[in-house]
Design a protein around this motif. Structure first.
Motif, PDB file in Angstrom:
ATOM      1  N   ASN A  87       0.624  -2.707 -22.975  1.00 39.61           N
ATOM      2  CA  ASN A  87       0.764  -4.011 -22.477  1.00 39.61           C
ATOM      3  C   ASN A  87      -0.180  -4.536 -21.317  1.00 39.61           C
ATOM      4  O   ASN A  87      -0.432  -5.909 -21.066  1.00 39.61           O
ATOM      5  CB  ASN A  87       2.313  -4.295 -21.924  1.00 39.61           C
ATOM      6  N   TYR A  88      -0.333  -3.447 -20.321  1.00 40.97           N
ATOM      7  CA  TYR A  88      -1.151  -3.573 -19.250  1.00 40.97           C
ATOM      8  C   TYR A  88      -2.762  -3.988 -19.693  1.00 40.97           C
ATOM      9  O   TYR A  88      -3.239  -5.011 -19.256  1.00 40.97           O
ATOM     10  CB  TYR A  88      -1.168  -2.615 -18.459  1.00 40.97           C
ATOM     11  N   LEU A 145      -2.634  -7.416 -20.924  1.00 38.22           N
ATOM     12  CA  LEU A 145      -2.333  -8.450 -20.125  1.00 38.22           C
ATOM     13  C   LEU A 145      -3.840  -8.720 -19.199  1.00 38.22           C
ATOM     14  O   LEU A 145      -4.174 -10.025 -19.238  1.00 38.22           O
ATOM     15  CB  LEU A 145      -1.650  -7.808 -18.912  1.00 38.22           C
ATOM     16  N   ASP A 198      -6.056 -10.722 -21.324  1.00 38.03           N
ATOM     17  CA  ASP A 198      -5.859 -12.064 -21.638  1.00 38.03           C
ATOM     18  C   ASP A 198      -6.224 -13.191 -20.667  1.00 38.03           C
ATOM     19  O   ASP A 198      -5.978 -13.042 -19.522  1.00 38.03           O
ATOM     20  CB  ASP A 198      -4.132 -12.089 -21.831  1.00 38.03           C
ATOM     21  N   PHE A 206      -3.732 -14.778 -18.426  1.00 36.64           N
ATOM     22  CA  PHE A 206      -3.282 -13.849 -17.334  1.00 36.64           C
ATOM     23  C   PHE A 206      -4.404 -13.951 -16.190  1.00 36.64           C
ATOM     24  O   PHE A 206      -3.981 -13.864 -14.794  1.00 36.64           O
ATOM     25  CB  PHE A 206      -2.800 -12.622 -17.583  1.00 36.64           C
ATOM     26  N   TYR A 213       3.425 -17.575 -16.244  1.00 36.78           N
ATOM     27  CA  TYR A 213       3.066 -16.688 -17.384  1.00 36.78           C
ATOM     28  C   TYR A 213       4.123 -15.741 -18.022  1.00 36.78           C
ATOM     29  O   TYR A 213       4.554 -15.628 -19.202  1.00 36.78           O
ATOM     30  CB  TYR A 213       1.939 -15.647 -17.094  1.00 36.78           C
ATOM     31  N   GLN A 232       6.011 -15.775 -21.767  1.00 35.00           N
ATOM     32  CA  GLN A 232       6.003 -14.625 -22.803  1.00 35.00           C
ATOM     33  C   GLN A 232       7.297 -14.301 -22.824  1.00 35.00           C
ATOM     34  O   GLN A 232       7.526 -14.051 -24.229  1.00 35.00           O
ATOM     35  CB  GLN A 232       5.328 -13.404 -21.842  1.00 35.00           C
ATOM     36  N   LEU A 278       6.048  -7.419 -22.703  1.00 36.67           N
ATOM     37  CA  LEU A 278       4.716  -7.744 -21.829  1.00 36.67           C
ATOM     38  C   LEU A 278       4.921  -8.615 -20.833  1.00 36.67           C
ATOM     39  O   LEU A 278       4.350  -8.422 -19.676  1.00 36.67           O
ATOM     40  CB  LEU A 278       3.691  -8.988 -22.905  1.00 36.67           C
ATOM     41  N   ALA A 323       3.750  -8.150 -16.626  1.00 41.12           N
ATOM     42  CA  ALA A 323       3.442  -8.850 -15.823  1.00 41.12           C
ATOM     43  C   ALA A 323       4.095  -8.853 -14.727  1.00 41.12           C
ATOM     44  O   ALA A 323       3.765  -9.293 -13.529  1.00 41.12           O
ATOM     45  CB  ALA A 323       3.301 -10.208 -16.500  1.00 41.12           C
TER      46      ALA A 323
END
Lengths: 326, 384
Positions: free
Chosen positions: A90-91, A94, A97, A100, A283, A287, A296, A300
């Protein structure tokens, strides 16, 4: 025994009596202690623990535990991989992205704009303190936006800043071509921050005015007698006297900018145009609510938490150092 | 328990009442509770319920991505709703991998509405709007001379491009390309797909849209522009808001027209893009899926949907309802449902739609090329 130290210098005649009273009370206290041995000491030691327990429990159960759950959740997957451990995926996603990254960049922009957000109420408070004509009216008017909800503020400025809205009409009448205030990705973030400052500077203004109340007017008079100009008075007298107030406003404004822009963003730009006004909060909301990616969103949130933690610790550090200087 | 965002509205009350009455006849011993959630937080709250594995038994969904992303939490309803398959339209939006997850209540689609009064003042024939893109652009020039914009476009939320894609695609993509797209075989590098985005860019550059489209909210600022006669066309909706019933109120029913997409690629046949708009699904965790499915059937019964059409102005999923009282626009829409096809954007994931929204704003702003747009969208589409 503070009483003994203060009183004598003021009223020397009563010194003897005061000392006597202190001596007697200390004797009494000593006696009480000797009577309450064994269990008494324990209860005295336990009492503070019992007293803080509710607060600690609330923080642990309702804050820290969910926080840990959230962090833990950020290491699991979404959708088909729901509940499975996915490590740092997930990180990784992030930080890959661009949206982000824009959100993080905007946090940096907020920090850069912080001095402006502090200087505006500071300057206006100075003018009120220096009694510019109409200062009583301004004192009320400046505070007014602070009581409006961000949604109302956003809606008002949406109307004002619309492409065919009044601001562009005014610009048009003096021959300036209309600007798409909220539709230009290079402008929109500054506009939203500007509106946020407009909506919240009233609070900071009140804090500044409170700071001015403690200002020694003799210093100002002295400066005036010496022929100091207004900028000189502000720079050499007012700012040094208000260091602690200014620092306090810095901290509270920063917290306000990082945590309460969501309403304005939601109403004014929805994160657009081109995603240029995303903040981490927004964000996270997108999400979790729109993309159905709770894990996710947790990741964040964790990143946002770490940022807030670092900023908060830095500020506490700063305040502590400022406290020592003062 | 039922979760939705409709039952709190006064205009939906007769609909809910009739559905409840219908259900009470079948299951007198079961009490139904409707809990209306605020729509802007609906999927956030629902996400929390899904995470915890408990919550409402029957859930209202938007068709397309919103329900497909959440089918893990839903029970397939094929066996329970089999009898309704003919009577109702719009199943595709609630289907994933061949299984049905909700019963359609309304149809949602994107007709191109036009203002006949503006056509008249621009010297155009309101009875025969343009059928090809070049004619359409010429008409727009006439409308511009009459002092109005061609399109009312609100792309602040990035939704404008979704409507654009779906409403114009049947005149751009070949029938084969269109069907492949819906089936999941999307060729983003095809010249016709690119053409849709080029048209979007060209319309922006040529000034066909209202000014400041990227800062104009579709709901409801762009619709307000159309209603107030400042723009001659708007790609609207069929149900809920921004639709014939709203426009009828302002422009009057006989000044509101619905036109087919202008033909861009020769040989294409324009069709009305529509899908199931909203529909009720059944949660996986519900104790008795049969009873819950019966409630879904009551909520999609002809009687209940008739009330929804009449009060809320939605195009109901039940095509047997008589709409002749609603004016020419709604009659045109309903007559085109038979030949209609699913809307293209509904087939895309929420993530791709979000990206497309941002890219469309960049296209209007001129900071990205069409090639780059389709490249990024292809990547997002394949990943999700």
């Amino acid at each position: 025994m503070p009483i003994g130290n203060v009183q004598p210098s003021v009223r020397p005649a009563q010194a003897g009596r005061t000392d006597g009273a202190v001596a007697r009370s200390s004797v009494r206290r000593g006696g009480a202690r000797s009577r309450r041995t064994g269990g008494g000491v324990w209860s005295e030691r336990l009492a503070p623990l019992v007293l803080v327990a509710p607060a600690v429990l609330i923080i642990v159960v309702l804050r820290l535990y969910p926080l840990l759950l959230g962090v833990n959740f950020s290491f699991t997957g979404d959708g088909a991989r729901n509940g499975m451990a996915v490590g740092l995926d997930n990180y990784r996603e992030l930080f890959e992205d661009p949206l982000f990254r824009t959100a993080l960049g905007n946090v940096g922009l907020l920090v850069l704009l912080l001095p402006v957000a502090v200087a505006i109420p500071g300057l206006l408070a100075t003018f009120i303190y220096l009694r510019v004509p109409g200062h009583r009216l301004y004192r009320g008017v400046y505070f007014f936006p602070a009581v409006l909800s961000p949604v109302i503020v956003g809606a008002i400025f949406n109307l004002l800043l619309a492409f065919d809205g009044p601001l562009n009409a005014v610009l048009g009448s003096v021959g300036v071509s209309p600007v798409d205030w909220l539709g230009d990705p290079d402008l929109a973030m500054f506009i939203v921050v500007g509106v946020h400052i407009w909506a919240t500077f009233g609070m900071a203004l009140v804090v500044f005015l409170a700071g001015f109340a403690t200002l020694d007017s003799a210093l100002l008079d002295a400066a005036r007698v010496d022929g100091a100009s207004l900028p000189q008075v502000i720079w050499h007298v007012i700012i040094p006297s208000l260091t602690r107030t200014i620092q306090f406003v810095f901290v509270t404004t920063m917290i306000g900018m990082l945590t309460s822009m969501f309403g304005l963003l939601f109403v004014m730009t929805s994160g657009g145009p081109e995603g240029s006004t995303y903040l981490p909060e927004y964000y996270i909301w997108i999400q979790q609510g729109q993309m159905n990616r709770p894990a996710l969103a947790s990741a964040a949130s964790t990143v946002l938490f770490v940022i807030m933690l670092v900023v908060g610790l830095l500020q506490i550090n700063l305040l502590r150092r400022a406290g020592k200087e003062a | 328990m039922v979760w939705d965002w409709k039952s709190g509205e006064a205009s939906a009350a007769p609909y809910i009442d009739r559905a409840k009455a219908d259900f009470a006849k079948k299951h007198p011993d079961v009490t139904v509770e409707f809990v209306a959630q605020p729509f802007d937080q609906y999927y956030t709250l629902l996400g929390a319920a899904i995470q915890s594995g408990k919550g409402p038994d029957v859930i209202l969904f938007n068709g397309g991505g919103q329900i497909r992303d959440r089918v893990d939490a839903l029970a397939p309803l094929d066996e329970y709703l089999a009898e309704d398959k003919q009577r109702l339209a719009g199943w595709d939006a609630f289907t994933k991998d061949g299984r049905i997850y909700a019963g359609p209540v309304t149809l949602q689609g994107h007709p191109i509405y036009y203002n006949k009064a503006l056509y008249e003042s621009a010297g155009l024939d309101p009875a025969s709007p343009a059928t090809t893109w070049s004619e359409f652009v010429a008409d727009c020039a006439a409308i511009a001379r009459a002092g109005a914009k061609c399109f009312a476009l609100g792309n602040k939320e990035g939704v404008g491009i979704q409507f654009w894609l779906s409403s114009l695609a049947s005149g751009v993509l070949t029938a084969q390309e269109y069907d492949d797209w819906i089936a999941g075989k999307r060729d983003w590098s095809s010249p016709n797909v690119k053409r849709v985005f080029q048209l979007w860019q060209e319309a922006g550059e040529a000034g066909l849209n209202n000014d400041g489209a990227n800062s104009t909210a579709m709901f409801n600022d762009s619709f307000a522009l159309f209603q107030s006669g400042k723009a001659a066309h708007v790609i609207g909706l069929m149900s809920d808001v921004g639709h014939w019933k709203d426009f009828n109120e302002f422009l009057t029913a006989d000044k509101l027209g619905v036109m087919d997409a202008p033909v861009v690629t020769a040989g294409t046949t324009p069709s009305l893009p529509y899908d199931g708009g909203i529909g009720y699904g059944v949660a996986r965790w519900t104790k008795d899926p049969k009873v819950a499915a019966d409630l879904v059937r009551s909520l999609t019964s002809t009687d209940a949907l008739k009330a929804f059409y009449a009060e809320a102005g939605a195009i109901a999923a039940d095509t047997t309802i008589d709409v002749s009282q609603g004016g020419p626009a709604v009659a045109t829409i309903v007559s085109e449902i038979k030949g209609g096809k699913p809307a293209l954007h509904v087939a895309l994931s929420s993530k791709t739609l979000d990206l497309m929204g941002r890219l469309s704003q960049q296209l209007l702003g001129g900071s990205v090329t069409v090639d780059e747009v389709v490249k990024q969208l292809a990547a997002s589409d394949q990943a999700g």
